[in-house]
Each structure stands twice: as C-alpha cells, then as structure tokens.
Design a protein around this motif. Structure first.
Motif, mmCIF file in Angstrom:
data_model
loop_
_atom_site.group_PDB
_atom_site.id
_atom_site.type_symbol
_atom_site.label_atom_id
_atom_site.label_comp_id
_atom_site.label_asym_id
_atom_site.label_seq_id
_atom_site.Cartn_x
_atom_site.Cartn_y
_atom_site.Cartn_z
ATOM 1 N N HIS A 13 4.504 -11.976 -2.250
ATOM 2 C CA HIS A 13 4.688 -12.575 -3.573
ATOM 3 C C HIS A 13 4.755 -11.452 -4.598
ATOM 4 O O HIS A 13 4.648 -10.272 -4.249
ATOM 5 C CB HIS A 13 3.557 -13.556 -3.888
ATOM 6 C CG HIS A 13 2.194 -13.010 -3.605
ATOM 7 N ND1 HIS A 13 1.586 -12.058 -4.396
ATOM 8 C CD2 HIS A 13 1.322 -13.261 -2.587
ATOM 9 C CE1 HIS A 13 0.399 -11.766 -3.911
ATOM 10 N NE2 HIS A 13 0.212 -12.470 -2.810
ATOM 11 N N SER A 14 4.924 -11.809 -5.866
ATOM 12 C CA SER A 14 5.200 -10.799 -6.884
ATOM 13 C C SER A 14 3.973 -10.004 -7.316
ATOM 14 O O SER A 14 4.109 -8.872 -7.785
ATOM 15 C CB SER A 14 5.824 -11.474 -8.111
ATOM 16 O OG SER A 14 4.941 -12.454 -8.645
ATOM 17 N N GLU A 15 2.769 -10.583 -7.175
ATOM 18 C CA GLU A 15 1.576 -9.882 -7.636
ATOM 19 C C GLU A 15 1.265 -8.675 -6.755
ATOM 20 O O GLU A 15 1.380 -8.742 -5.539
ATOM 21 C CB GLU A 15 0.362 -10.820 -7.655
ATOM 22 C CG GLU A 15 0.422 -11.906 -8.707
ATOM 23 C CD GLU A 15 1.304 -13.080 -8.300
ATOM 24 O OE1 GLU A 15 1.679 -13.116 -7.109
ATOM 25 O OE2 GLU A 15 1.604 -13.915 -9.144
ATOM 26 N N LEU A 16 0.866 -7.597 -7.398
ATOM 27 C CA LEU A 16 0.485 -6.391 -6.667
ATOM 28 C C LEU A 16 -1.021 -6.178 -6.798
ATOM 29 O O LEU A 16 -1.550 -6.140 -7.920
ATOM 30 C CB LEU A 16 1.228 -5.178 -7.215
ATOM 31 C CG LEU A 16 2.695 -5.063 -6.782
ATOM 32 C CD1 LEU A 16 3.447 -4.120 -7.700
ATOM 33 C CD2 LEU A 16 2.788 -4.595 -5.341
ATOM 34 N N PRO A 17 -1.727 -6.014 -5.674
ATOM 35 C CA PRO A 17 -3.177 -5.797 -5.726
ATOM 36 C C PRO A 17 -3.495 -4.360 -6.103
ATOM 37 O O PRO A 17 -2.623 -3.496 -6.137
ATOM 38 C CB PRO A 17 -3.607 -6.098 -4.283
ATOM 39 C CG PRO A 17 -2.434 -5.644 -3.471
ATOM 40 C CD PRO A 17 -1.210 -6.004 -4.293
ATOM 41 N N THR A 18 -4.758 -4.100 -6.366
ATOM 42 C CA THR A 18 -5.169 -2.717 -6.615
ATOM 43 C C THR A 18 -5.173 -1.925 -5.315
ATOM 44 O O THR A 18 -4.991 -0.704 -5.322
ATOM 45 C CB THR A 18 -6.565 -2.672 -7.250
ATOM 46 O OG1 THR A 18 -7.486 -3.388 -6.410
ATOM 47 C CG2 THR A 18 -6.540 -3.317 -8.637
ATOM 48 N N ALA A 19 -5.377 -2.640 -4.194
ATOM 49 C CA ALA A 19 -5.331 -2.000 -2.874
ATOM 50 C C ALA A 19 -4.873 -3.041 -1.858
ATOM 51 O O ALA A 19 -5.340 -4.185 -1.887
ATOM 52 C CB ALA A 19 -6.701 -1.451 -2.479
ATOM 53 N N PHE A 20 -3.948 -2.663 -0.996
ATOM 54 C CA PHE A 20 -3.499 -3.575 0.047
ATOM 55 C C PHE A 20 -4.586 -3.715 1.110
ATOM 56 O O PHE A 20 -5.330 -2.772 1.390
ATOM 57 C CB PHE A 20 -2.206 -3.073 0.687
ATOM 58 C CG PHE A 20 -1.003 -3.177 -0.208
ATOM 59 C CD1 PHE A 20 -0.543 -4.418 -0.629
ATOM 60 C CD2 PHE A 20 -0.335 -2.038 -0.632
ATOM 61 C CE1 PHE A 20 0.555 -4.516 -1.466
ATOM 62 C CE2 PHE A 20 0.762 -2.133 -1.458
ATOM 63 C CZ PHE A 20 1.215 -3.376 -1.881
ATOM 64 N N ALA A 21 -4.617 -4.902 1.720
ATOM 65 C CA ALA A 21 -5.614 -5.166 2.752
ATOM 66 C C ALA A 21 -5.189 -4.629 4.111
ATOM 67 O O ALA A 21 -6.025 -4.411 4.986
ATOM 68 C CB ALA A 21 -5.887 -6.670 2.848
ATOM 69 N N SER A 22 -3.886 -4.431 4.299
ATOM 70 C CA SER A 22 -3.378 -3.967 5.590
ATOM 71 C C SER A 22 -1.985 -3.385 5.411
ATOM 72 O O SER A 22 -1.341 -3.580 4.365
ATOM 73 C CB SER A 22 -3.317 -5.135 6.591
ATOM 74 O OG SER A 22 -2.349 -6.088 6.160
ATOM 75 N N ILE A 23 -1.501 -2.681 6.446
ATOM 76 C CA ILE A 23 -0.142 -2.156 6.424
ATOM 77 C C ILE A 23 0.862 -3.306 6.392
ATOM 78 O O ILE A 23 1.901 -3.220 5.714
ATOM 79 C CB ILE A 23 0.107 -1.257 7.651
ATOM 80 C CG1 ILE A 23 -0.757 0.007 7.568
ATOM 81 C CG2 ILE A 23 1.580 -0.879 7.755
ATOM 82 C CD1 ILE A 23 -0.458 0.893 6.388
#
Length: 218
Positions: A13-23
């Motif tokens: 989706h369009s939202e970007l987290p501060t850190a991804f949970a996985s590759i």
C-alpha cells in the motif's frame, strides 16, 4: 510476478513505515510505488522526453528516499541471514534504478546525454550492489567467461536490466566494462532478459561507440 495480499503487514500500500518488518514487506512496498511511477511515465511519455511536473519528480524522489530509510532501519537490526541480505542488495539495485528513472524522466528530467553524468554515483552504487549480490550467490565477477552450471531464473527484472542500463547510459568506460563483466559472469534469465546475451550486446555497442577514440579512460 506480483501477488497482491490483504495482509497489511506486507506493506502492499502507499504508506511507508519507519522500518520494514521483513524483506518481503520492503519488496512489496517498492513494487507498489515503482509500478505507480512507471504507469504515470508510460501514460504520458510518447516521444522519449521527460514527462510530468517537477512536483511529480520531487514526490517520487521523496517516496524512494523514505523507502530507503525504512529498509536501512530493517538492515540495521543485524538479524538477517545471508539469503535475506542478498535479497536486500537486489532490492537496493531496483531502488537505485528507480531513482535514476525518476531523475531522468520526470519533471525537468534529462534532455541531453551529458545529463546522465549526474547519475555517476548511482551507477557506481548499482555496480557495487550487483557485485555483493552475485558474490553472495557464489559468482566470480572477475571472470567474464565463467559459465554457471545452473543459471538462475526470475520473472522480475531486478539486476540484468539495471546493469545493461549502466552500459547504455553511463559515460565512464571503466564502469561500463564492469557492468559487462558482471552480466557475463553470472548467467541469469530475468523475464525475457538473458544476462550473458545482454553482456555481449553491450560489449559490441561499446566497441562501436568507442571506435576510433584510441585509449579511453574514466
């Protein structure tokens, strides 16, 4: 091939987290934004010239900067295994290539060949990341004639096309030859792109472009 999932943790989706949970989450997020960017470019670009507005250009540059920040946060965790790190390097190649595309084809864009010199540091990055990815797969980028017994296959064009683009657009002869060596040293089939064949084509085009120039240097 991309499979859309309803699992919000996978970041399609369009939202970007501060850190991804996985590759996998990082890949899904990059696919989402990269595909949106390409669709906009393809809708408008009929003459090979930059399209969209400078606001569009800055919008996507910010998206890809924020994506990179989220990936770096994941990588700083230091708990990824070797296979995941190799996947991260491939994603970083795609991200770098996406950034180059935005720089070249959106807003003010690139109007002459010398404009591509602004991307020299990106070309260096693609080469360095590809070397890491290939070395992680047990390939020797210094042996341009080496042939693996089992070439890898992927439907995604994550390495071959960016490396070929370096040979096509980068004006540094040393970097171009490194890209050719990488293409030829690690047989890969990415969609319709064959790395060894692409390397041979690039090698031929370089010889044509440099014919009569004598010794070329960076």
């Amino acid at each position: 091939m991309v499979f859309i999932t309803q699992d919000p943790s996978l970041d399609f989706h369009s939202e970007l987290p501060t850190a991804f949970a996985s590759i996998e989450a990082a890949r899904n997020s990059l696919d989402y934004h990269w595909n949106g960017c390409i669709r906009m470019i393809n809708r408008q670009n009929v003459q090979g010239k930059p399209v969209g507005s400078e606001a569009d250009r800055q919008h996507y540059l910010k998206i890809f900067r924020d994506w990179n920040t989220a990936l770096e946060a994941l990588l700083s965790d230091n708990t990824l295994d070797a296979r995941s790190m190799q996947g991260a390097r491939v994603l970083q190649i795609s991200h770098t290539f996406a950034t180059i595309t935005v720089q070249a084809q959106l807003g003010s864009g690139f109007l002459k060949e010398s404009d591509w010199d602004l991307c020299l540091h990106y070309h260096h990055r693609i080469i360095a990341l590809a070397e890491e990815a290939f070395n992680g797969a047990g390939c020797d980028s210094n042996d341009s004639d080496r042939v693996q017994e089992a070439p890898s296959f992927s439907l995604d064009m994550n390495i071959v096309w960016p490396l070929y683009a370096v040979t096509h657009k980068c004006r540094d002869p040393v970097l171009c030859r490194k890209a050719v060596a990488l293409l030829k040293s690690s047989p890969r089939q990415e969609s319709i792109w064959d790395s060894v064949l692409a390397g041979r084509v690039a090698e031929k085009l370089i010889s044509i472009e440099e014919k009569g120039l004598g010794v070329v240097r960076s």
